[in-house]
Design a protein around this motif. Structure first.
Motif, PDB file in Angstrom:
ATOM      1  N   LYS A  32     -24.826  53.635  54.869  1.00 15.17           N
ATOM      2  CA  LYS A  32     -23.560  54.251  54.458  1.00 15.17           C
ATOM      3  C   LYS A  32     -22.808  53.323  53.520  1.00 15.17           C
ATOM      4  O   LYS A  32     -22.239  53.759  52.515  1.00 15.17           O
ATOM      5  CB  LYS A  32     -22.726  54.566  55.696  1.00 15.17           C
ATOM      6  N   ALA A  33     -22.796  52.028  53.844  1.00 12.57           N
ATOM      7  CA  ALA A  33     -22.092  51.063  53.000  1.00 12.57           C
ATOM      8  C   ALA A  33     -22.730  50.954  51.619  1.00 12.57           C
ATOM      9  O   ALA A  33     -22.038  50.839  50.602  1.00 12.57           O
ATOM     10  CB  ALA A  33     -22.077  49.698  53.680  1.00 12.57           C
ATOM     11  N   ALA A  34     -24.064  50.988  51.588  1.00 13.81           N
ATOM     12  CA  ALA A  34     -24.782  50.844  50.316  1.00 13.81           C
ATOM     13  C   ALA A  34     -24.862  52.152  49.551  1.00 13.81           C
ATOM     14  O   ALA A  34     -25.186  52.148  48.356  1.00 13.81           O
ATOM     15  CB  ALA A  34     -26.186  50.311  50.579  1.00 13.81           C
ATOM     16  N   LEU A 114     -17.932  46.612  68.264  1.00 14.42           N
ATOM     17  CA  LEU A 114     -18.244  45.974  66.989  1.00 14.42           C
ATOM     18  C   LEU A 114     -18.583  47.012  65.925  1.00 14.42           C
ATOM     19  O   LEU A 114     -18.221  46.850  64.748  1.00 14.42           O
ATOM     20  CB  LEU A 114     -19.406  44.997  67.155  1.00 14.42           C
ATOM     21  N   THR A 115     -19.261  48.082  66.334  1.00 12.83           N
ATOM     22  CA  THR A 115     -19.575  49.159  65.389  1.00 12.83           C
ATOM     23  C   THR A 115     -18.300  49.789  64.857  1.00 12.83           C
ATOM     24  O   THR A 115     -18.138  49.994  63.651  1.00 12.83           O
ATOM     25  CB  THR A 115     -20.445  50.225  66.059  1.00 12.83           C
ATOM     26  N   ALA A 116     -17.363  50.109  65.761  1.00 13.06           N
ATOM     27  CA  ALA A 116     -16.115  50.755  65.361  1.00 13.06           C
ATOM     28  C   ALA A 116     -15.300  49.871  64.430  1.00 13.06           C
ATOM     29  O   ALA A 116     -14.719  50.348  63.443  1.00 13.06           O
ATOM     30  CB  ALA A 116     -15.298  51.124  66.598  1.00 13.06           C
ATOM     31  N   VAL A 117     -15.243  48.568  64.721  1.00  8.71           N
ATOM     32  CA  VAL A 117     -14.496  47.647  63.856  1.00  8.71           C
ATOM     33  C   VAL A 117     -15.134  47.595  62.468  1.00  8.71           C
ATOM     34  O   VAL A 117     -14.437  47.604  61.447  1.00  8.71           O
ATOM     35  CB  VAL A 117     -14.418  46.246  64.483  1.00  8.71           C
ATOM     36  N   SER A 118     -16.456  47.550  62.410  1.00 10.37           N
ATOM     37  CA  SER A 118     -17.143  47.500  61.117  1.00 10.37           C
ATOM     38  C   SER A 118     -16.962  48.815  60.359  1.00 10.37           C
ATOM     39  O   SER A 118     -16.797  48.800  59.124  1.00 10.37           O
ATOM     40  CB  SER A 118     -18.633  47.200  61.319  1.00 10.37           C
ATOM     41  N   GLU A 119     -16.997  49.934  61.053  1.00 12.12           N
ATOM     42  CA  GLU A 119     -16.731  51.217  60.397  1.00 12.12           C
ATOM     43  C   GLU A 119     -15.326  51.244  59.815  1.00 12.12           C
ATOM     44  O   GLU A 119     -15.109  51.722  58.694  1.00 12.12           O
ATOM     45  CB  GLU A 119     -16.917  52.360  61.399  1.00 12.12           C
ATOM     46  N   LEU A 120     -14.359  50.735  60.577  1.00 11.67           N
ATOM     47  CA  LEU A 120     -12.980  50.706  60.094  1.00 11.67           C
ATOM     48  C   LEU A 120     -12.858  49.803  58.872  1.00 11.67           C
ATOM     49  O   LEU A 120     -12.181  50.148  57.894  1.00 11.67           O
ATOM     50  CB  LEU A 120     -12.050  50.230  61.208  1.00 11.67           C
ATOM     51  N   ARG A 121     -13.503  48.643  58.925  1.00 14.07           N
ATOM     52  CA  ARG A 121     -13.471  47.744  57.764  1.00 14.07           C
ATOM     53  C   ARG A 121     -14.027  48.448  56.527  1.00 14.07           C
ATOM     54  O   ARG A 121     -13.435  48.361  55.439  1.00 14.07           O
ATOM     55  CB  ARG A 121     -14.273  46.475  58.050  1.00 14.07           C
ATOM     56  N   LEU A 122     -15.155  49.135  56.666  1.00 17.90           N
ATOM     57  CA  LEU A 122     -15.744  49.847  55.540  1.00 17.90           C
ATOM     58  C   LEU A 122     -14.775  50.905  55.011  1.00 17.90           C
ATOM     59  O   LEU A 122     -14.638  51.084  53.799  1.00 17.90           O
ATOM     60  CB  LEU A 122     -17.069  50.490  55.966  1.00 17.90           C
ATOM     61  N   ALA A 123     -14.086  51.587  55.926  1.00 18.87           N
ATOM     62  CA  ALA A 123     -13.145  52.632  55.529  1.00 18.87           C
ATOM     63  C   ALA A 123     -11.947  52.062  54.778  1.00 18.87           C
ATOM     64  O   ALA A 123     -11.463  52.659  53.808  1.00 18.87           O
ATOM     65  CB  ALA A 123     -12.667  53.399  56.763  1.00 18.87           C
ATOM     66  N   LEU A 245     -11.499  57.261  59.820  1.00 16.54           N
ATOM     67  CA  LEU A 245     -12.882  57.174  59.342  1.00 16.54           C
ATOM     68  C   LEU A 245     -13.297  58.429  58.605  1.00 16.54           C
ATOM     69  O   LEU A 245     -13.964  58.363  57.566  1.00 16.54           O
ATOM     70  CB  LEU A 245     -13.815  56.928  60.523  1.00 16.54           C
ATOM     71  N   ALA A 246     -12.885  59.602  59.113  1.00 14.33           N
ATOM     72  CA  ALA A 246     -13.239  60.859  58.472  1.00 14.33           C
ATOM     73  C   ALA A 246     -12.556  60.975  57.107  1.00 14.33           C
ATOM     74  O   ALA A 246     -13.176  61.421  56.128  1.00 14.33           O
ATOM     75  CB  ALA A 246     -12.837  62.025  59.365  1.00 14.33           C
ATOM     76  N   ARG A 247     -11.302  60.575  57.038  1.00 13.15           N
ATOM     77  CA  ARG A 247     -10.555  60.668  55.777  1.00 13.15           C
ATOM     78  C   ARG A 247     -11.181  59.783  54.700  1.00 13.15           C
ATOM     79  O   ARG A 247     -11.164  60.119  53.525  1.00 13.15           O
ATOM     80  CB  ARG A 247      -9.106  60.263  56.030  1.00 13.15           C
ATOM     81  N   LYS A 248     -11.758  58.665  55.105  1.00 11.83           N
ATOM     82  CA  LYS A 248     -12.351  57.734  54.146  1.00 11.83           C
ATOM     83  C   LYS A 248     -13.852  57.982  53.957  1.00 11.83           C
ATOM     84  O   LYS A 248     -14.526  57.251  53.234  1.00 11.83           O
ATOM     85  CB  LYS A 248     -12.149  56.300  54.634  1.00 11.83           C
ATOM     86  N   GLY A 249     -14.386  59.033  54.615  1.00 15.03           N
ATOM     87  CA  GLY A 249     -15.785  59.394  54.430  1.00 15.03           C
ATOM     88  C   GLY A 249     -16.793  58.514  55.153  1.00 15.03           C
ATOM     89  O   GLY A 249     -17.982  58.539  54.847  1.00 15.03           O
ATOM     90  N   VAL A 250     -16.329  57.755  56.137  1.00 17.15           N
ATOM     91  CA  VAL A 250     -17.240  56.891  56.898  1.00 17.15           C
ATOM     92  C   VAL A 250     -17.831  57.642  58.083  1.00 17.15           C
ATOM     93  O   VAL A 250     -18.934  57.332  58.533  1.00 17.15           O
ATOM     94  CB  VAL A 250     -16.506  55.612  57.366  1.00 17.15           C
ATOM     95  N   ARG A 251     -17.136  58.630  58.589  1.00 17.75           N
ATOM     96  CA  ARG A 251     -17.652  59.428  59.699  1.00 17.75           C
ATOM     97  C   ARG A 251     -17.773  60.894  59.266  1.00 17.75           C
ATOM     98  O   ARG A 251     -16.898  61.393  58.583  1.00 17.75           O
ATOM     99  CB  ARG A 251     -16.722  59.351  60.903  1.00 17.75           C
TER     100      ARG A 251
END
Length: 251
Positions: A32-34, A114-123, A245-251
């Motif tokens: 997702k990040a890449a 840790l997954t949630a924190v990393s998802e938030l960082r990406l968002a 996360l949804a607003r930023k397209g990460v979820r």
């Protein structure tokens, strides 16, 4: 015959530094990040593994999904349970972090958080690796020194520089489930706010999962404000994690 030379691209460097700062991440989040397909993600991570930069390990922490066996990363006959996690080896982490991180392995007990924190960082900040923009918990643990020789009473999940006002840095807290025990959630919130004050931060941004937990934190914020003799806590904001996360397209 010698092994083929592995060509490292700028994207590899960015992703590996980002992963090192976050301890480790599930392989799907790397894709997702890449911004690449699953097959490309697996090929890229397999190249990292062949180059001796990362470890790949399956972590079963009860995450609901139909897990498929990976030919690159699962042994013969392995029944996959849980996502594949990717984390840098000690030497690679040392190179990106600037200090020896020691040996680290993902644990089922902390993988969801840790997954949630990393998802938030990406968002919030994408693949930005500048620690002045997002200071991960791993970096905070190294560089935020306790006062008076005492252990830190509270370590935030991250620090985040405000885009709208770069002079402000906020502490980040991610809550997925309600902490059980009398007063535990209130003590945790009070400690997070006090730690933010000690480090001259703008305040604390909470990102929470689920309406029930959101209501609980809202109620605790009101009680804590009254205890401190004020109408409301001006240095606290509570946000819905999954909506962000949804607003930023990460979820």
């Amino acid at each position: 015959m010698s092994a083929p030379e592995i060509r490292w691209q700028p994207r590899d460097t960015t992703l590996l530094e980002w992963i090192a700062q976050q301890y480790g991440v599930p392989i799907a989040l790397i894709g997702k990040a890449a911004g690449v397909r699953s097959s490309q993600t697996y090929a890229m991570v397999h190249r990292w593994k062949l180059g001796g930069r990362v470890h790949v390990e399956r972590i079963d922490y009860g995450a609901p999904s139909s897990w498929r066996r990976s030919k690159q990363f699962d042994g013969p006959g392995v029944v996959p349970n849980g996502p594949l996690w990717v984390y840098t080896d000690r030497e690679t982490g040392w190179g990106y972090l600037g200090f020896d991180p020691g040996e680290w392995h993902p644990k089922a007990s902390t993988a969801a958080h840790l997954t949630a924190v990393s998802e938030l960082r990406l968002a919030l900040t994408g693949l930005e690796t500048d620690p002045e923009v997002w200071t991960s918990e791993r970096l905070l643990r190294r560089f935020v020194k306790p006062e008076g020789g005492q252990p830190n009473p509270h370590l935030h999940d991250a620090w985040f520089r405000d885009f709208t006002d770069p002079d402000k840095v906020w502490a980040i807290e991610v809550e997925l489930t309600r902490k059980r025990g009398e007063g535990r959630l209130m003590r945790s919130m009070a400690a997070a706010l006090d730690a933010a004050d000690r480090h001259d931060l703008a305040g604390v941004l909470y990102f929470v999962r689920g309406e029930s937990l959101r209501r609980a934190l809202d109620g605790i914020a009101v009680r804590l404000a009254h205890q401190r003799g004020i109408e409301r806590l001006l240095n606290l904001e509570i946000h819905d994690l999954d909506a962000t996360l949804a607003r930023k397209g990460v979820r």
